[in-house]
Design an enzyme around this catalytic site. Structure first.
Site, short mmCIF file in Angstrom:
data_model
loop_
_atom_site.label_atom_id
_atom_site.label_comp_id
_atom_site.label_asym_id
_atom_site.label_seq_id
_atom_site.Cartn_x
_atom_site.Cartn_y
_atom_site.Cartn_z
N ASP A 196 1.24 0.23 0.18
CA ASP A 196 1.41 1.61 0.65
C ASP A 196 1.52 2.60 -0.50
O ASP A 196 1.21 3.78 -0.34
CB ASP A 196 2.64 1.71 1.56
CG ASP A 196 2.32 1.12 2.91
OD1 ASP A 196 2.40 -0.12 3.05
OD2 ASP A 196 1.92 1.88 3.81
N GLN B 277 3.21 -6.63 13.02
CA GLN B 277 1.81 -6.29 12.71
C GLN B 277 0.98 -7.54 12.42
O GLN B 277 -0.23 -7.55 12.66
CB GLN B 277 1.74 -5.36 11.48
CG GLN B 277 2.21 -3.94 11.71
CD GLN B 277 3.67 -3.77 11.37
OE1 GLN B 277 4.46 -4.71 11.46
NE2 GLN B 277 4.06 -2.58 10.98
N LYS C 79 4.89 -3.46 3.30
CA LYS C 79 5.71 -3.76 4.48
C LYS C 79 6.96 -4.56 4.12
O LYS C 79 6.90 -5.49 3.31
CB LYS C 79 4.84 -4.52 5.48
CG LYS C 79 5.49 -4.91 6.77
CD LYS C 79 6.18 -3.78 7.49
CE LYS C 79 5.32 -2.56 7.72
NZ LYS C 79 6.12 -1.34 8.08
#
Ligand code: MRU
Length: 344
Positions: A234, A193, A245
């Site tokens: 998150d 990402q 992540k």
């Protein structure tokens, strides 16, 4: 100009993030099952963005529903909510957005009125998220001085949110305030990402960005080239432990060892007062092919044992401050997130 996700009345449109940075392809979903699959398969990803996608998917299911009786319609919509809740387990924003939609469904008395309300709520969640990110940027840029080099991990940018971004929103805000900022973007194995999405976003904005492999982070910190690290989240547990992540935890330890401030930027929808600490956060396990292959090329022997946890937990004591749209929690290990419970 690109967009992450868009409500198109009879479709949900989104940039297919799996194709970046090589191709900019937009998908237009007219069926809510496809929106759920898009979340699962990472067409759209990033905690706030998947919350918005779920809300729009539920609104799409409502608009397309042929069910006339209110109680049948409500049961149908609650099943749709369940489907979206099963797409990804770690980002609490997903469940937060679904709950907002569920509240409307549960008190509905008229099908057409409920459909309109669900569409408005999904659009509102999207719009609010962009405004929230700008506020996070306003609070956060104060921690980034002119001339700083900022390290970031994964993608907590426009494409992980409704727009502007959380961690990248802070960087954008610093740049908009006239500061000269350099960014070191870690590539973020296995799904890349950082390389594919963060580097793409920042490059498009003309922000001075250097891409590094994840295992180079310590080297540059030791050389004194990094002034702070900023990442998204998150799920933030009540004691401040933060899931983000996989690899974020490692970065936090590196930052601590080198006395570099480590910031988490996240909306209140990422704070989860019902989860006491990081040990209670469910960590998504993803398909091992994401590790065994890079962009379709096999890089590991067939049959080798592989693990692929998508997230890890950074303990609160490694976090210098959590930056939200309602203010900054400095030293979260001492205070947890309780001070912001009331404003959620
Ligand atoms: O698996 P992903 O790409 O959905 O993971 C994204 C992250 O870990 C982000 O850092 C996090 O969701 C914050 S996004 C503002």
């Amino acid at each position: 100009m690109y967009y992450t996700i868009q409500w198109d009345e009879t479709a949900v449109s989104m940039l297919d993030q799996r194709m970046l940075p090589v191709q900019e392809v937009y998908r237009h979903y007219t069926n809510y099952h496809d929106v759920a699959d898009a979340i699962r398969s990472m067409v759209v990803r990033g905690a706030p963005a998947i919350g918005i996608a779920a809300a729009m998917g539920i609104a799409l299911a409502a608009v397309k529903s042929k069910t006339g009786a209110i109680n049948d319609f409500k049961s149908e919509m609650l099943r749709v909510c369940q489907l979206f809740a099963s797409t990804r387990p770690t980002a609490v924003n997903l469940f937060w957005a679904i709950n907002r939609m569920k509240n409307i469904i549960e008190r509905a008395e008229d099908v057409e009125k409920c459909k309109n309300e669900l569409v408005s709520e999904a659009k509102k969640i999207h719009q609010e998220d962009i405004e929230i990110n700008k506020k996070i940027g306003e609070y956060g840029h104060k921690y980034i001085e002119d001339g700083f080099t900022v390290m970031t991990y994964c993608n907590a940018g426009a494409l992980a949110t409704g727009g502007y971004g959380t961690a990248l929103g802070v960087i954008r805000s610093a740049v908009e305030h006239g500061k000269q900022i350099k960014v070191y973007a870690c590539e973020t194995r296995p799904y890349l990402q950082g390389a594919r999405i963060t580097a793409w976003e920042l490059f498009k904005d003309g922000i001075d960005t250097t891409l590094i492999c994840d295992n180079m982070a310590g080297h540059f910190m030791k050389k004194g080239e990094i002034h702070c690290v900023i990442v998204g989240a998150d799920r933030i547990a009540a004691n401040g432990d933060t899931a983000n992540k996989i690899g974020t935890y490692t970065m936090s330890i590196l930052a601590k060892v080198h006395s570099i401030p480590f910031y988490v930027a996240a909306p209140l929808s990422t704070l989860d007062p019902d989860t006491p600490d990081g040990n209670s956060i469910v960590i998504e396990e993803r398909n091992i092919d994401e590790v065994a292959y890079i962009q379709g090329v096999q890089i590991a022997p067939e049959g080798i044992f592989i693990k692929n946890p998508a997230f890890d937990v950074t303990p609160a004591e490694n976090i210098t401050a959590i930056i939200t749209e309602h203010g900054v929690i400095e030293n979260p290990a001492a205070t947890g997130i309780a001070s912001l419970f009331g404003v959620r």
